[in-house]
Scaffold this active site. Structure first.
Site, mmCIF file in Angstrom:
data_model
loop_
_atom_site.group_PDB
_atom_site.id
_atom_site.type_symbol
_atom_site.label_atom_id
_atom_site.label_comp_id
_atom_site.label_asym_id
_atom_site.label_seq_id
_atom_site.Cartn_x
_atom_site.Cartn_y
_atom_site.Cartn_z
ATOM 1 N N ILE A 36 0.835 -1.201 0.000
ATOM 2 C CA ILE A 36 0.000 0.000 0.000
ATOM 3 C C ILE A 36 0.867 1.247 0.000
ATOM 4 O O ILE A 36 0.636 2.188 -0.765
ATOM 5 C CB ILE A 36 -0.964 -0.006 1.207
ATOM 6 C CG1 ILE A 36 -2.005 -1.130 1.046
ATOM 7 C CG2 ILE A 36 -1.654 1.344 1.358
ATOM 8 C CD1 ILE A 36 -2.938 -1.280 2.226
ATOM 9 N N ASP A 67 13.150 3.369 12.145
ATOM 10 C CA ASP A 67 12.317 2.410 12.857
ATOM 11 C C ASP A 67 11.302 3.223 13.659
ATOM 12 O O ASP A 67 11.674 3.941 14.588
ATOM 13 C CB ASP A 67 13.187 1.559 13.789
ATOM 14 C CG ASP A 67 12.401 0.495 14.536
ATOM 15 O OD1 ASP A 67 11.158 0.592 14.606
ATOM 16 O OD2 ASP A 67 13.025 -0.441 15.070
ATOM 17 N N ASN A 97 1.424 4.908 7.966
ATOM 18 C CA ASN A 97 1.058 3.648 7.336
ATOM 19 C C ASN A 97 1.792 2.426 7.888
ATOM 20 O O ASN A 97 1.319 1.301 7.715
ATOM 21 C CB ASN A 97 1.325 3.768 5.826
ATOM 22 C CG ASN A 97 1.165 2.471 5.092
ATOM 23 O OD1 ASN A 97 0.067 1.921 5.025
ATOM 24 N ND2 ASN A 97 2.253 1.958 4.535
ATOM 25 N N ARG A 116 3.286 12.366 17.027
ATOM 26 C CA ARG A 116 3.901 13.378 17.891
ATOM 27 C C ARG A 116 4.810 14.307 17.079
ATOM 28 O O ARG A 116 4.748 15.538 17.221
ATOM 29 C CB ARG A 116 4.683 12.694 19.009
ATOM 30 C CG ARG A 116 5.342 13.646 19.991
ATOM 31 C CD ARG A 116 5.752 12.905 21.239
ATOM 32 N NE ARG A 116 6.441 11.664 20.932
ATOM 33 C CZ ARG A 116 6.476 10.609 21.753
ATOM 34 N NH1 ARG A 116 5.856 10.657 22.917
ATOM 35 N NH2 ARG A 116 7.132 9.516 21.413
ATOM 36 N N SER A 152 -5.768 2.621 9.384
ATOM 37 C CA SER A 152 -6.343 1.687 10.331
ATOM 38 C C SER A 152 -6.853 0.460 9.567
ATOM 39 O O SER A 152 -6.414 0.187 8.449
ATOM 40 C CB SER A 152 -7.463 2.368 11.127
ATOM 41 O OG SER A 152 -7.986 1.497 12.111
ATOM 42 N N SER A 153 -7.761 -0.281 10.158
ATOM 43 C CA SER A 153 -8.225 -1.524 9.556
ATOM 44 C C SER A 153 -9.686 -1.780 9.907
ATOM 45 O O SER A 153 -10.144 -1.444 11.011
ATOM 46 C CB SER A 153 -7.374 -2.696 10.055
ATOM 47 O OG SER A 153 -7.934 -3.936 9.691
ATOM 48 N N TYR A 174 -4.194 -7.045 17.082
ATOM 49 C CA TYR A 174 -4.149 -6.139 15.927
ATOM 50 C C TYR A 174 -5.319 -5.162 15.963
ATOM 51 O O TYR A 174 -5.140 -3.952 15.796
ATOM 52 C CB TYR A 174 -4.164 -6.956 14.642
ATOM 53 C CG TYR A 174 -4.084 -6.127 13.386
ATOM 54 C CD1 TYR A 174 -2.903 -5.484 13.023
ATOM 55 C CD2 TYR A 174 -5.185 -5.999 12.534
ATOM 56 C CE1 TYR A 174 -2.819 -4.731 11.865
ATOM 57 C CE2 TYR A 174 -5.109 -5.243 11.370
ATOM 58 C CZ TYR A 174 -3.927 -4.621 11.040
ATOM 59 O OH TYR A 174 -3.834 -3.865 9.886
ATOM 60 N N LYS A 180 -5.151 -0.982 16.371
ATOM 61 C CA LYS A 180 -5.680 -0.033 15.396
ATOM 62 C C LYS A 180 -6.781 0.844 16.010
ATOM 63 O O LYS A 180 -6.950 2.001 15.614
ATOM 64 C CB LYS A 180 -6.209 -0.781 14.174
ATOM 65 C CG LYS A 180 -5.103 -1.392 13.317
ATOM 66 C CD LYS A 180 -4.141 -0.350 12.786
ATOM 67 C CE LYS A 180 -3.154 -0.914 11.792
ATOM 68 N NZ LYS A 180 -2.246 0.119 11.233
#
Length: 247
Positions: free
Chosen positions: A20, A66, A93, A126, A142-143, A156, A160
């Site tokens: 994505i 990271d 993402n 932040r 998100s999902s 998971y 999210k």
């Protein structure tokens, strides 16, 4: 020393080398935005993507960070500002999923999922709150698993849900600066994390959509492109489901 660019805004995409993320980066670059492809381990893929964008006439750079490390995220934004003058758009993402039934959800698995999807997302939000240009855009990925009840998705889905909560708060806090913050509940998308799902699961989710197919990264990128542009100026604090009507 900053690099001078006469036009366009700068978009920073975390997880930018993935299925994505890479499509989002290409789409934003094609729309005239300078793009920072942020990656953790996929250095070759990130560099190939930058070369592809530049060959098509766009402007991009690959930067490693990271997201679970706050200092690295701060350095990522600082480097982006150094190279392009400012950051205008952030696509939050980067994410990870390790399916486990609750009975088998170890502390280690929980920590790994929340380190990326919650702490990492917070680190990015932040820095965005501190460094994003006025009138900027933040889009969190998100999902639909937040709303669905899928065995094995507890960690998971919870991670999210936390990201969506951060997004709603950030919309209130950053609104006075003209910054919009929205979250996309992305449904099954291939290529993407859903590529790991069993074929039967993929077929079932494709059948659940009125369009009788799974989502593609381009389906997601086009919504992000809208939210990142001037047309998205009056949309903020929202959780938008992008799943082809599957849920």
């Amino acid at each position: 020393m900053s690099i001078e660019h006469p036009t366009g805004s700068t978009a920073l995409v975390t997880g930018g080398a993935g299925g994505i993320g890479s499509t989002v980066a290409r789409t934003l670059a094609a729309g005239g935005h300078r793009v920072v492809v942020a990656y953790r381990s996929a250095a070759d893929a990130a560099k190939e993507l930058v070369a592809e964008i530049e060959a098509a006439g766009g402007t991009a750079v690959a930067l490693r960070a990271d997201v679970t490390d706050a200092d690295q995220v701060a350095a990522l934004f600082a480097d982006a500002v150094r190279q392009f003058g400012q950051v205008d758009i952030v696509v939050n993402n980067a994410g990870t999923m390790i399916p486990r039934p609750l009975a088998d959800l170890t502390d280690d698995v929980f920590d790994k999922v929340f380190a990326v999807n919650v702490r990492g997302a917070l680190n990015v939000l932040r820095e965005a709150a501190r460094r994003l240009a006025d009138g900027g855009r933040v889009i969190n990925i998100s999902s639909t698993q937040v709303a669905e009840t899928i065995p094995g998705s507890g960690a998971y889905a919870a991670s999210k849900a936390a990201l969506e909560a951060f997004g709603r708060v950030a919309a209130k806090e950053l609104g006075p600066r003209g910054i919009t913050v929205n979250s996309l509940r992305v449904g099954p998308t291939v290529p993407g994390m859903f590529s790991q799902a069993p074929p039967q699961r993929q077929e079932a989710m494709a059948a659940a959509s009125p369009f009788q197919r799974l989502g593609t990264p381009q389906d997601i990128a086009d919504v992000i492109s809208f939210l990142a542009g001037d047309g998205g100026r009056w949309v903020t604090g929202q959780v938008i489901t992008v799943d082809g009507g599957a849920t």
